[in-house]
Write a protein that holds these residues in place. Structure first.
Motif, short mmCIF file in Angstrom:
data_model
loop_
_atom_site.label_atom_id
_atom_site.label_comp_id
_atom_site.label_asym_id
_atom_site.label_seq_id
_atom_site.Cartn_x
_atom_site.Cartn_y
_atom_site.Cartn_z
N ILE A 40 0.84 -1.20 0.00
CA ILE A 40 0.00 0.00 0.00
C ILE A 40 0.88 1.25 0.00
O ILE A 40 0.64 2.19 -0.77
N PHE A 41 1.89 1.26 0.85
CA PHE A 41 2.77 2.43 0.90
C PHE A 41 3.47 2.66 -0.44
O PHE A 41 3.56 3.78 -0.93
N ALA A 42 4.00 1.58 -1.05
CA ALA A 42 4.72 1.72 -2.31
C ALA A 42 3.84 2.34 -3.38
O ALA A 42 4.29 3.19 -4.16
N ALA A 45 3.36 6.03 -2.47
CA ALA A 45 4.62 6.78 -2.58
C ALA A 45 4.90 7.15 -4.03
O ALA A 45 5.33 8.26 -4.34
N ILE A 46 4.62 6.20 -4.93
CA ILE A 46 4.82 6.45 -6.36
C ILE A 46 3.73 7.37 -6.91
O ILE A 46 3.98 8.21 -7.77
N ASN A 70 13.52 -2.52 2.53
CA ASN A 70 14.63 -1.66 2.09
C ASN A 70 14.22 -0.73 0.95
O ASN A 70 14.54 0.46 0.95
N ASP A 71 13.50 -1.28 -0.04
CA ASP A 71 13.08 -0.44 -1.17
C ASP A 71 12.15 0.67 -0.70
O ASP A 71 12.25 1.82 -1.18
N ASN A 72 11.26 0.35 0.22
CA ASN A 72 10.32 1.36 0.69
C ASN A 72 10.97 2.37 1.62
O ASN A 72 10.50 3.50 1.73
N GLN A 73 12.06 1.98 2.28
CA GLN A 73 12.81 2.98 3.05
C GLN A 73 13.36 4.04 2.10
O GLN A 73 13.32 5.25 2.39
N ASP A 74 13.88 3.59 0.95
CA ASP A 74 14.38 4.54 -0.05
C ASP A 74 13.25 5.41 -0.58
O ASP A 74 13.42 6.63 -0.76
N LEU A 75 12.10 4.79 -0.84
CA LEU A 75 10.95 5.56 -1.33
C LEU A 75 10.51 6.60 -0.31
O LEU A 75 10.18 7.74 -0.66
N ASP A 81 11.53 14.43 0.60
CA ASP A 81 12.07 15.58 -0.13
C ASP A 81 11.08 16.14 -1.13
O ASP A 81 11.34 17.17 -1.76
N THR A 82 9.96 15.45 -1.30
CA THR A 82 8.97 15.85 -2.31
C THR A 82 7.74 16.49 -1.70
O THR A 82 7.24 17.50 -2.19
#
Length: 288
Positions: A40-42, A45-46, A70-75, A81-82
């Motif tokens: 859901i977050f991914a 986030a996109i 890990n991927d969602n931490q980066d997201l 920043d957005t």
């Protein structure tokens, strides 16, 4: 930079109704809570432009905990920043509220968004699609995606090369692998596809009929039991003609027991005869 941006563990209090929807979706989509929440977050986030500030009312008596992969931490770091994220808990509270405020068929599109988008692209381009279904790979021509009458599931109507027939696939049961860009549709029949869209049935009942005799209790059950109920075409006295595939009849009518008698087609009548004979044998084998 706020320190919460580095913490992958999420802990948020949610109204009980929101928590129950997430628990039910975890069951419906066969995902543990951590994977569901990350999925859901991914998506949001996109697609962060879909996020809005909302006022979430209700009793905060349910605590949800999960860990960003890990991927969602980066997201999440990129998202900070957005858009303005004042507090992590409030952000995820609003995110889950917006997800749970969607009907279940839309939530299904969110959870399986990668396959959903690939299907839409294949439909638009009229190109074949390779999918993984029940641990095997198939090549299909997807023609349209449609929600069920109860707005609970998404179905893909397609021609399957390996089955050599038209099929319905549930979105949640397939994984889109890739569009075969060099292979256009070979079985596209515009009139047939439009007809199937207008008369959509998850069990491909259009054009198939059965006859069944219902006694008084069976007729009451037919009026009351709506799930997978076949379309009534005609009836005279206690004989009903229904638009119904054999698979749909096999799912719907066993609950009627002796209050329904399948009259035709013969192979369906034989199937019910064999099933009830097996049940009778099971219950009488130790008698006497």
């Amino acid at each position: 930079m706020n320190e919460f941006q580095f913490e992958p563990k999420i802990r948020v209090k949610l109204p009980s109704l929101i928590s129950e929807i997430l628990k039910q979706d975890s069951i419906n989509f066969a995902m543990n809570a951590n994977k569901l929440c990350n999925t859901i977050f991914a998506y949001y986030a996109i697609n962060h432009t879909l996020l809005e500030d909302v006022s979430v009312e209700g009793c905060n008596n349910q605590t949800l905990q999960f860990t960003l992969n890990n991927d969602n931490q980066d997201l999440f770091m990129a998202l900070c920043d957005t858009i303005n994220i004042s507090t992590k808990a409030l952000f995820f509270r609003n995110l889950f509220f917006q997800y749970c405020n969607q009907p279940i068929y839309v939530r299904e599109q969110i959870i399986y968004n990668s396959s959903y988008q690939m299907l839409l692209n294949a439909i638009k381009a009229r190109r074949k699609l390779k999918i993984r279904y029940k641990n095997s790979y198939r090549i299909i021509e997807p023609y349209f995606i449609i929600k069920s009458d109860g707005e609970t599931r998404n179905y893909v109507f397609a021609y399957c090369d390996s089955q050599q027939r038209y099929c319905n696939y549930r979105l949640s049961n397939i994984h889109a692998v890739g569009i075969i860009t060099k292979v256009p549709f070979e079985h596209y029949d515009e009139e047939y596809i439009k007809t199937m869209h207008r008369n959509f049935d998850a069990f491909l009942s259009y054009g198939q009929t059965i006859q069944v005799r219902l006694d008084e209790i069976g007729q009451q059950m037919f009026q009351r039991n709506l799930t997978h109920r076949p379309k009534l075409l005609n009836h005279q006295n206690d004989i009903f003609e229904l638009e119904c595939s054999q698979l749909k009849a096999q799912l719907y009518f066993p609950q009627f027991m002796h209050h329904a008698e399948i009259l035709s087609p013969p192979e369906l009548r034989t199937w019910f005869h064999d099933q009830f004979t097996a049940v009778y044998t099971m219950y009488t084998k130790d008698a006497g």
